[in-house]
Design a protein around this motif. Structure first.
Motif, PDB file in Angstrom:
ATOM      1  N   PRO A 178      12.969  26.411  -7.739  1.00 57.37           N
ATOM      2  CA  PRO A 178      14.193  27.002  -8.608  1.00 57.37           C
ATOM      3  C   PRO A 178      15.606  26.590  -8.258  1.00 57.37           C
ATOM      4  CG  PRO A 178      12.560  28.742  -8.087  1.00 57.37           C
ATOM      5  CD  PRO A 178      12.252  27.857  -7.181  1.00 57.37           C
ATOM      6  N   GLY A 226      12.835  32.857  -9.589  1.00 56.89           N
ATOM      7  CA  GLY A 226      11.746  31.876  -9.725  1.00 56.89           C
ATOM      8  C   GLY A 226      10.510  32.551 -10.227  1.00 56.89           C
ATOM      9  N   THR A 282      15.878  23.101  -9.611  1.00 59.10           N
ATOM     10  CA  THR A 282      15.635  23.178 -11.041  1.00 59.10           C
ATOM     11  C   THR A 282      17.080  23.593 -11.392  1.00 59.10           C
ATOM     12  OG1 THR A 282      13.447  23.990 -10.884  1.00 59.10           O
ATOM     13  CG2 THR A 282      14.889  24.302 -13.123  1.00 59.10           C
ATOM     14  N   ARG A 294       7.345  24.587  -6.946  1.00 59.24           N
ATOM     15  CA  ARG A 294       8.438  24.625  -7.596  1.00 59.24           C
ATOM     16  C   ARG A 294       9.747  25.214  -6.984  1.00 59.24           C
ATOM     17  NH1 ARG A 294      12.059  27.090 -11.810  1.00 59.24           N
ATOM     18  NH2 ARG A 294      10.730  28.950 -11.742  1.00 59.24           N
ATOM     19  N   ARG A 348      11.880  18.091  -7.982  1.00 53.34           N
ATOM     20  CA  ARG A 348      12.197  19.521  -7.879  1.00 53.34           C
ATOM     21  C   ARG A 348      11.118  20.383  -7.359  1.00 53.34           C
ATOM     22  NH1 ARG A 348      16.023  15.873  -9.743  1.00 53.34           N
ATOM     23  NH2 ARG A 348      17.691  16.831 -11.204  1.00 53.34           N
ATOM     24  N   THR A 349      10.019  19.841  -6.564  1.00 55.46           N
ATOM     25  CA  THR A 349       9.141  20.639  -6.099  1.00 55.46           C
ATOM     26  C   THR A 349       9.152  20.301  -4.430  1.00 55.46           C
ATOM     27  OG1 THR A 349       7.247  18.609  -5.889  1.00 55.46           O
ATOM     28  CG2 THR A 349       7.651  19.977  -8.025  1.00 55.46           C
TER      29      THR A 349
END
Length: 807
Positions: free
Chosen positions: A573, A544, A576, A571, A616-617
């Motif tokens: 990853p 990431g 994600t 974030r 996604r955070t």
């Protein structure tokens, strides 16, 4: 009181003006003032600005050390005092046999008694005394010794002139004055954390087998290799860091940028503490010091900035000993017998009888019977293992830190690393005002070359060295000694010319993986395996981080504000990559149910939409973050870091592989069911906001904590402590002293900092949680570095501290 404060401010203004205009004192005059301090002895001026950050102004190195020791005691006297108890081998004497240091800050000893036997053995052998007497460059330089002398005097003066308010040691009989030697013992303990300190229990418990006794059952070489990999893993949630340096070609003004984000303990002796240190015309540096360090460990100046990350280099090796069949305390080298040295160590125990234990030492180092619980190294009638730790001959890390503080460029930092060779277990990432960037893995490592490992590895070493970087050499052969590199300061270590180094890349980044992908477009190869691996999977945090910083470098025109945004982007990853697949597979589970680890069917239908909608955070306001966190931990625990994916790692595409979530595995549904069960049991809604259930309590109030765990790959790493009844209620390690640094040509660094857990662990201090609240709001402290900025602080408080009373 108002008049007194004004007097301090006026005094401070005069001193600030002097600092801004003074030229360096002649060397002879400066040395005379340190040898023969006038009138009241050592002294310093401490200017406090917002959040209790001290700016220490002094006329000499001894005075600077004095002010630093005083100010550190003011904020963290109990942490310091307990550390000195540990170093003197008196934990069991004061705290009882069975407890241990709260965070293992000075060794991995699992009990007070074990810790005492380890450190008392070092003290009894005079190990640190011998190192302290070495002349430079092997030993400490004069300026460093003066800092240490001053620090001890400052700490002692604070104890004499102040009352302790911290309940952790208020009225305690174990808070005592210290000596310069105590300070050197602290430096030694930090140096050997990755070697002898990691093996403290094994050193004090290693005992020769009784005559005719059966040795303990050994494990296979493959099992030991697996244990060694886990022992030296960088993605286990323990201490780590991120750092990135950007070259001037990527920035808005052609000057360098540095973002440092160390992940250190939030409690105990490995906390950072913020400080600026100034000797007019000689030294001016600001940054974060480990508590007990006399200069900033990471920091910045008008010319350069640097940070460190825990490195993958293995700072130890083993020598497998062939023993004399008639005497397990005698080993053979080239067929000739050599006797081990026995150290008999006795420690006092509160409420109990003293404990006495023998320790056994060889020319290679101490005999050990394990490295961690999972890596047994049995001492049998024919075989034993000795641990070589080259950092047990190294007190130079503080010289390196002082050298960084005086360096005027990335090139100067490289020169400091070359001439001091003092860093035991970290990488260095740096940038400078001229636009240069640097990554280097300049560590003190045993001189294990791939050639030596191929020629001298035992059967065990042939497995552990390629898989984990841990060399196990044949100690019965003198031709398997480590030798000496021509450019190395001490025998048996790798010289500076061998260190993996990357200069002036658009970005240079490290997140605790090896040097290989410090820049994915300019991979580093050709270094010895002991430094770390190549062509192997990277951690999710590394993947990431490279994605993020490579995109930043490509975008260009970067400023300090871009570094700040990266720090708190939060974030995840792993989300994600996997959340969309997880949500889709969740919705396809028959009847909206899954069977958990306890065999019970769980309604998971509500979880599917929560994961799908998750942003996604790991922001405090993120809904679904906590659910995915618990699911992800469970799935990884069952399948391992690589088993959660179906598309395997590809060395040709190391940042984007592996990928595609393994939703077909029964572990997927089981982990999902377990996550729902855990949140329900804790009374947490599946879509609860992260900050409502990931928090710390300070001053009786909850402070929400954003950020996420190692395996999710979040740059802003936080390792929270799970309470099954309430969620995440404390932080063990994570983002600590954060600094985003650049330059604008004014002579003043453009710096934003944040100490996540604040300056003091004393709950009665006004600075025990003020920066924690800032962190919760994703706010920063604007560094006051130049004199005009210090003078403008609305909270400026100036205190003159003296060895014989303060004004």
């Amino acid at each position: 009181m108002r008049h007194r404060v004004r007097r301090f401010v006026l005094l401070g203004t005069a001193l600030l003006t002097a600092a801004a205009t003074a030229s360096p004192a002649p060397a002879a005059d400066q040395d005379r003032s340190e040898r023969h301090p006038s009138h009241g002895g050592l002294s310093a001026t401490i200017r406090y600005t917002e959040y209790g950050i001290p700016h220490i102004l002094a006329k000499s190195y001894a005075d600077l050390g004095f002010g630093t020791g005083w100010a550190q005691a003011e904020d963290n006297v109990c942490i310091l005092a307990e550390g000195f108890v540990t170093l003197n081998g008196e934990r069991a004497k004061y705290f009882g046999a069975g407890g241990k240091a709260p965070d293992g800050s000075l060794s991995s000893a699992t009990s007070n008694t074990s810790s005492d036997l380890f450190f008392r053995g070092i003290k009894q052998a005079g190990t640190v005394e011998k190192l302290a007497e070495l002349p430079p460059p092997r030993g400490n330089r004069p300026e460093q010794k003066k800092l240490v002398r001053g620090f001890a005097a400052g700490y002692n003066a604070w104890l004499k002139q102040n009352r302790i308010t911290d309940p952790a040691c208020k009225g305690a009989d174990w808070v005592k004055p210290v000596t310069e030697l105590d300070m050197s013992r602290l430096a030694f303990a930090l140096s050997v954390l990755g070697g002898q300190g990691r093996a403290a229990d094994a050193i004090v418990s290693a005992q020769p087998p009784a005559t005719g006794a059966k040795g303990p059952q050994d494990t296979s070489a493959q099992d030991k290799a697996k244990a060694a990999r886990e022992l030296f893993a960088t993605d286990d949630g323990a201490m780590g860091s991120n750092a990135v340096a950007f070259h001037g070609s990527t920035t808005a003004n052609g000057r360098g940028l540095l973002l440092g984000n160390p992940h250190y303990p939030w409690q105990g002796g490995r906390r950072f503490w913020q400080v600026q240190q100034t000797i007019p015309g000689e030294l001016n540096v600001s940054g974060g010091s480990l508590i007990g360090a006399v200069t900033p460990s990471i920091g910045f100046t008008p010319y350069a900035a640097w940070s460190h990350t825990v490195a993958t280099g293995v700072p130890m090796n083993l020598h497998q000993l062939t023993l004399d069949p008639a005497d397990p305390t005698t080993y053979l080298v080239d067929g000739k017998p050599r006797r081990m040295t026995k150290r008999t160590v006795t420690v006092e125990v509160k409420g109990g009888a003293p404990v006495t234990r023998d320790q056994w030492w060889t020319e290679y180092g101490p005999v050990v019977t394990s490295l961690g619980a999972e890596l047994p190294l049995p001492w049998t009638a024919t075989t034993a293992y000795a641990l070589n730790d080259p950092n047990a001959s190294n007190l130079r890390a503080s010289d390196t830190a002082l050298g960084f503080a005086k360096a005027r460029s990335v090139k100067g930092i490289q020169e400091v690393l070359r001439t001091t060779q003092g860093l035991p277990w970290v990488n260095t990432i740096a940038a400078d005002a001229k636009g240069h960037s640097l990554y280097t893995q300049s560590q003190v490592l045993p001189r294990i070359t791939d050639e030596i490992a191929a020629r001298c590895s035992t059967l065990l070493g042939k497995v552990t060295y390629p898989t984990a970087g841990l060399a196990v050499l044949d100690g019965s052969r003198s031709d398997c000694g480590l030798g000496r590199d021509q450019d190395a300061l001490q025998p048996g270590i790798l010289g500076p010319s061998r260190m993996p180094t990357l200069v002036d890349a658009p970005y240079a980044e490290n997140s605790n993986d090896s040097a290989w992908l410090a820049n994915a477009d300019r991979p580093l190869r050709g270094y010895e395996r002991v430094f770390g691996n190549i062509d192997t999977p990277r951690s999710m945090r590394t993947r990431g981080a490279i994605e993020d910083v490579a995109a930043m470098a490509a975008r260009g025109k970067l400023t300090v504000a871009d570094l700040q945004r990266q720090q708190f982007a939060n974030r995840a990853p792993a989300g994600t990559l996997g959340a969309a697949e997880a949500a889709k597979a969740c919705a396809q589970l028959p009847g909206g149910k899954a069977t958990g680890s306890d065999g019970r069917a769980v309604d998971i239908s509500g979880a599917c939409k929560v994961i799908e909608r998750w942003d996604r955070t790991m922001d405090s306001g993120s809904r679904g973050a906590l659910l995915y966190d618990r699911f992800w931990r469970g799935m990884r625990a069952q399948l391992g870091p690589q088993g959660v994916w179906t598309v395997p790692f590809d060395p040709a595409d190391p940042v984007r592989t592996p990928h595609t979530l393994n939703t077909a595995s029964p572990a997927f549904a089981r982990a999902l069911a377990d996550a729902v069960t855990q949140l329900t049991a804790a009374g947490i809604p599946l879509d609860g906001r992260l900050g409502d259930h990931q928090y710390v309590v300070r001053d009786g109030k909850r402070i929400p904590i954003h950020g996420g765990t190692e395996s999710l790959g979040v740059w802003n790493k936080i390792e929270p402590v799970w309470d099954p009844k309430a969620g995440y209620t404390e932080v063990s390690t994570g983002s600590s002293h954060i600094q985003a640094v650049g330059w604008d040509g004014s002579g003043c660094p453009v710096a934003r900092t944040l100490l996540t857990y604040a300056q003091s662990q004393n709950p009665n201090s006004p600075h025990s949680s003020d920066q924690t609240r800032l962190y919760a709001q994703e706010k920063w402290v604007t560094a006051r570095f130049c004199e005009k900025d210090i003078r403008r602080s609305p909270e400026l408080r100036v205190v003159k501290v003296k060895e014989r009373g303060r004004s």
